[in-house]
Design a protein around this motif. Structure first.
Motif, PDB file in Angstrom:
ATOM      1  N   TRP A  33       0.851  -1.191   0.000  1.00 51.71           N
ATOM      2  CA  TRP A  33       0.000   0.000   0.000  1.00 51.71           C
ATOM      3  C   TRP A  33       0.883   1.235   0.000  1.00 51.71           C
ATOM      4  O   TRP A  33       1.873   1.305   0.721  1.00 51.71           O
ATOM      5  N   PHE A  34       0.469   2.232  -0.816  1.00 51.22           N
ATOM      6  CA  PHE A  34       1.298   3.413  -0.999  1.00 51.22           C
ATOM      7  C   PHE A  34       0.455   4.686  -0.915  1.00 51.22           C
ATOM      8  O   PHE A  34      -0.617   4.770  -1.524  1.00 51.22           O
ATOM      9  N   ALA A  35       0.957   5.660  -0.176  1.00 52.68           N
ATOM     10  CA  ALA A  35       0.301   6.966  -0.048  1.00 52.68           C
ATOM     11  C   ALA A  35       0.898   7.869  -1.126  1.00 52.68           C
ATOM     12  O   ALA A  35       1.818   8.654  -0.879  1.00 52.68           O
ATOM     13  N   VAL A  36       0.371   7.728  -2.327  1.00 49.49           N
ATOM     14  CA  VAL A  36       0.899   8.436  -3.490  1.00 49.49           C
ATOM     15  C   VAL A  36      -0.228   8.601  -4.505  1.00 49.49           C
ATOM     16  O   VAL A  36      -1.167   7.807  -4.536  1.00 49.49           O
ATOM     17  N   SER A  37      -0.123   9.626  -5.336  1.00 52.41           N
ATOM     18  CA  SER A  37      -1.174   9.885  -6.322  1.00 52.41           C
ATOM     19  C   SER A  37      -1.195   8.809  -7.405  1.00 52.41           C
ATOM     20  O   SER A  37      -0.176   8.180  -7.713  1.00 52.41           O
ATOM     21  N   LEU A  38      -2.354   8.623  -7.986  1.00 47.44           N
ATOM     22  CA  LEU A  38      -2.519   7.672  -9.081  1.00 47.44           C
ATOM     23  C   LEU A  38      -1.648   8.073 -10.271  1.00 47.44           C
ATOM     24  O   LEU A  38      -1.049   7.218 -10.935  1.00 47.44           O
ATOM     25  N   ASP A  39      -1.531   9.370 -10.517  1.00 48.58           N
ATOM     26  CA  ASP A  39      -0.680   9.843 -11.614  1.00 48.58           C
ATOM     27  C   ASP A  39       0.770   9.411 -11.426  1.00 48.58           C
ATOM     28  O   ASP A  39       1.432   9.013 -12.378  1.00 48.58           O
ATOM     29  N   LYS A  40       1.268   9.485 -10.202  1.00 49.48           N
ATOM     30  CA  LYS A  40       2.649   9.088  -9.914  1.00 49.48           C
ATOM     31  C   LYS A  40       2.824   7.585 -10.123  1.00 49.48           C
ATOM     32  O   LYS A  40       3.825   7.144 -10.692  1.00 49.48           O
ATOM     33  N   ILE A  41       1.852   6.792  -9.676  1.00 46.91           N
ATOM     34  CA  ILE A  41       1.901   5.340  -9.886  1.00 46.91           C
ATOM     35  C   ILE A  41       1.947   5.041 -11.380  1.00 46.91           C
ATOM     36  O   ILE A  41       2.778   4.260 -11.848  1.00 46.91           O
ATOM     37  N   GLU A  42       1.061   5.659 -12.155  1.00 47.14           N
ATOM     38  CA  GLU A  42       1.018   5.431 -13.601  1.00 47.14           C
ATOM     39  C   GLU A  42       2.336   5.819 -14.254  1.00 47.14           C
ATOM     40  O   GLU A  42       2.842   5.110 -15.127  1.00 47.14           O
ATOM     41  N   ASP A  43       2.909   6.940 -13.837  1.00 44.06           N
ATOM     42  CA  ASP A  43       4.176   7.410 -14.386  1.00 44.06           C
ATOM     43  C   ASP A  43       5.285   6.400 -14.114  1.00 44.06           C
ATOM     44  O   ASP A  43       6.051   6.039 -15.007  1.00 44.06           O
ATOM     45  N   ILE A  44       5.359   5.909 -12.886  1.00 43.67           N
ATOM     46  CA  ILE A  44       6.386   4.931 -12.512  1.00 43.67           C
ATOM     47  C   ILE A  44       6.209   3.635 -13.300  1.00 43.67           C
ATOM     48  O   ILE A  44       7.168   3.095 -13.856  1.00 43.67           O
ATOM     49  N   VAL A  45       4.989   3.129 -13.364  1.00 43.00           N
ATOM     50  CA  VAL A  45       4.730   1.884 -14.095  1.00 43.00           C
ATOM     51  C   VAL A  45       5.103   2.051 -15.569  1.00 43.00           C
ATOM     52  O   VAL A  45       5.784   1.194 -16.142  1.00 43.00           O
ATOM     53  N   ASN A  46       4.679   3.144 -16.186  1.00 35.73           N
ATOM     54  CA  ASN A  46       4.971   3.366 -17.608  1.00 35.73           C
ATOM     55  C   ASN A  46       6.472   3.443 -17.869  1.00 35.73           C
ATOM     56  O   ASN A  46       6.962   2.895 -18.860  1.00 35.73           O
ATOM     57  N   LYS A  47       7.215   4.113 -17.000  1.00 37.14           N
ATOM     58  CA  LYS A  47       8.666   4.219 -17.184  1.00 37.14           C
ATOM     59  C   LYS A  47       9.337   2.858 -17.060  1.00 37.14           C
ATOM     60  O   LYS A  47      10.219   2.518 -17.846  1.00 37.14           O
ATOM     61  N   ILE A  48       8.924   2.076 -16.069  1.00 32.08           N
ATOM     62  CA  ILE A  48       9.538   0.755 -15.873  1.00 32.08           C
ATOM     63  C   ILE A  48       9.226  -0.155 -17.054  1.00 32.08           C
ATOM     64  O   ILE A  48      10.111  -0.827 -17.582  1.00 32.08           O
ATOM     65  N   VAL A  49       7.978  -0.185 -17.493  1.00 27.50           N
ATOM     66  CA  VAL A  49       7.602  -1.035 -18.629  1.00 27.50           C
ATOM     67  C   VAL A  49       8.370  -0.608 -19.885  1.00 27.50           C
ATOM     68  O   VAL A  49       8.885  -1.455 -20.621  1.00 27.50           O
ATOM     69  N   ALA A  50       8.478   0.696 -20.121  1.00 27.34           N
ATOM     70  CA  ALA A  50       9.204   1.182 -21.299  1.00 27.34           C
ATOM     71  C   ALA A  50      10.671   0.747 -21.238  1.00 27.34           C
ATOM     72  O   ALA A  50      11.243   0.314 -22.242  1.00 27.34           O
ATOM     73  N   LYS A  51      11.273   0.822 -20.050  1.00 24.17           N
ATOM     74  CA  LYS A  51      12.674   0.403 -19.907  1.00 24.17           C
ATOM     75  C   LYS A  51      12.814  -1.090 -20.140  1.00 24.17           C
ATOM     76  O   LYS A  51      13.742  -1.531 -20.800  1.00 24.17           O
ATOM     77  N   LEU A  52      11.913  -1.869 -19.579  1.00 23.47           N
ATOM     78  CA  LEU A  52      11.991  -3.316 -19.757  1.00 23.47           C
ATOM     79  C   LEU A  52      11.801  -3.721 -21.208  1.00 23.47           C
ATOM     80  O   LEU A  52      12.420  -4.667 -21.678  1.00 23.47           O
ATOM     81  N   GLN A  53      10.949  -3.010 -21.918  1.00 23.48           N
ATOM     82  CA  GLN A  53      10.727  -3.342 -23.328  1.00 23.48           C
ATOM     83  C   GLN A  53      11.943  -3.032 -24.183  1.00 23.48           C
ATOM     84  O   GLN A  53      12.213  -3.718 -25.161  1.00 23.48           O
ATOM     85  N   THR A  54      12.728  -2.007 -23.817  1.00 26.49           N
ATOM     86  CA  THR A  54      13.923  -1.705 -24.589  1.00 26.49           C
ATOM     87  C   THR A  54      15.057  -2.670 -24.293  1.00 26.49           C
ATOM     88  O   THR A  54      15.939  -2.846 -25.110  1.00 26.49           O
ATOM     89  N   VAL A  55      15.009  -3.304 -23.116  1.00 25.03           N
ATOM     90  CA  VAL A  55      16.053  -4.255 -22.727  1.00 25.03           C
ATOM     91  C   VAL A  55      15.887  -5.572 -23.465  1.00 25.03           C
ATOM     92  O   VAL A  55      16.831  -6.250 -23.767  1.00 25.03           O
ATOM     93  N   GLN A  56      14.650  -5.957 -23.747  1.00 27.86           N
ATOM     94  CA  GLN A  56      14.400  -7.277 -24.357  1.00 27.86           C
ATOM     95  C   GLN A  56      14.874  -7.369 -25.771  1.00 27.86           C
ATOM     96  O   GLN A  56      14.976  -6.577 -26.542  1.00 27.86           O
TER      97      GLN A  56
END
Length: 181
Positions: A158-181
């Motif tokens: 559980w995290f006390a953080v805005s939904l926008d921040k969660i979405e931003d973090i998830v999108n950045k991680i997924v984008a990085k993982l996709q470039t690594v593959q």
């Protein structure tokens, strides 16, 4: 790159030692999963050549779902924390995973509402969840909750953080993982 297979985390995962040469020429032999968590959780960078040829095909494999939940708890200790979201992973249907939420410590012994669900393709969804949790660590809920069974729990997802921040973090991680593959 030499690697040595290692069973860790109570035998649930296999890991390997990898030989890494860092930016300043120093060397290390960390565990592969730990290296990945460090890169994504501490502002690290992966150097790779990006490609623009990413296309979904019938061969793509759904490896799980990352979900974002909101608690419907009536506990004043929980309702006073805004914003508050749970970020988790399931290989199953999300509704099936949360069907018994009011009886599970993971969900703070309360019903939950699905805010977002992200289908994960061709990635290890559990590792993705770990990377997301590492990135969200500064926002992790820091409370002790006494459940109906009298046991005290310390929520980890559980995290006390805005939904926008969660979405931003998830999108950045997924984008990085996709470039690594």
């Amino acid at each position: 790159m030499k690697s040595q297979k290692i069973n860790n985390y109570k035998g649930k995962h296999t890991d390997a030692r990898v030989h890494v040469i860092y930016e300043k020429g120093t060397k290390g032999i960390p565990l592969y999963r730990g290296l990945g968590a460090s890169l994504y959780g501490r502002g690290g960078r992966v150097i790779s050549e990006p490609t623009n040829d990413f296309h979904l095909t019938n061969d793509d494999l759904v490896t799980g779902y990352i979900y974002v939940l909101k608690s419907a708890s009536k506990d004043p200790q929980i309702t006073s924390i805004k914003p508050l979201y749970e970020v988790g992973f399931t290989a199953k249907n999300i509704q099936q995973r949360i069907s018994n939420a009011q009886n599970e410590s993971t969900y703070l012994y309360a019903p939950v509402e699905v805010i977002e669900e992200i289908q994960v393709l061709n990635l290890n969804a559990e590792s993705l969840e770990t990377a997301i949790h590492h990135s969200l660590a500064p926002y992790q809920l820091d409370v002790d909750i006494t459940g109906p069974n009298g046991k005290t729990i310390k929520p980890r997802e559980w995290f006390a953080v805005s939904l926008d921040k969660i979405e931003d973090i998830v999108n950045k991680i997924v984008a990085k993982l996709q470039t690594v593959q």
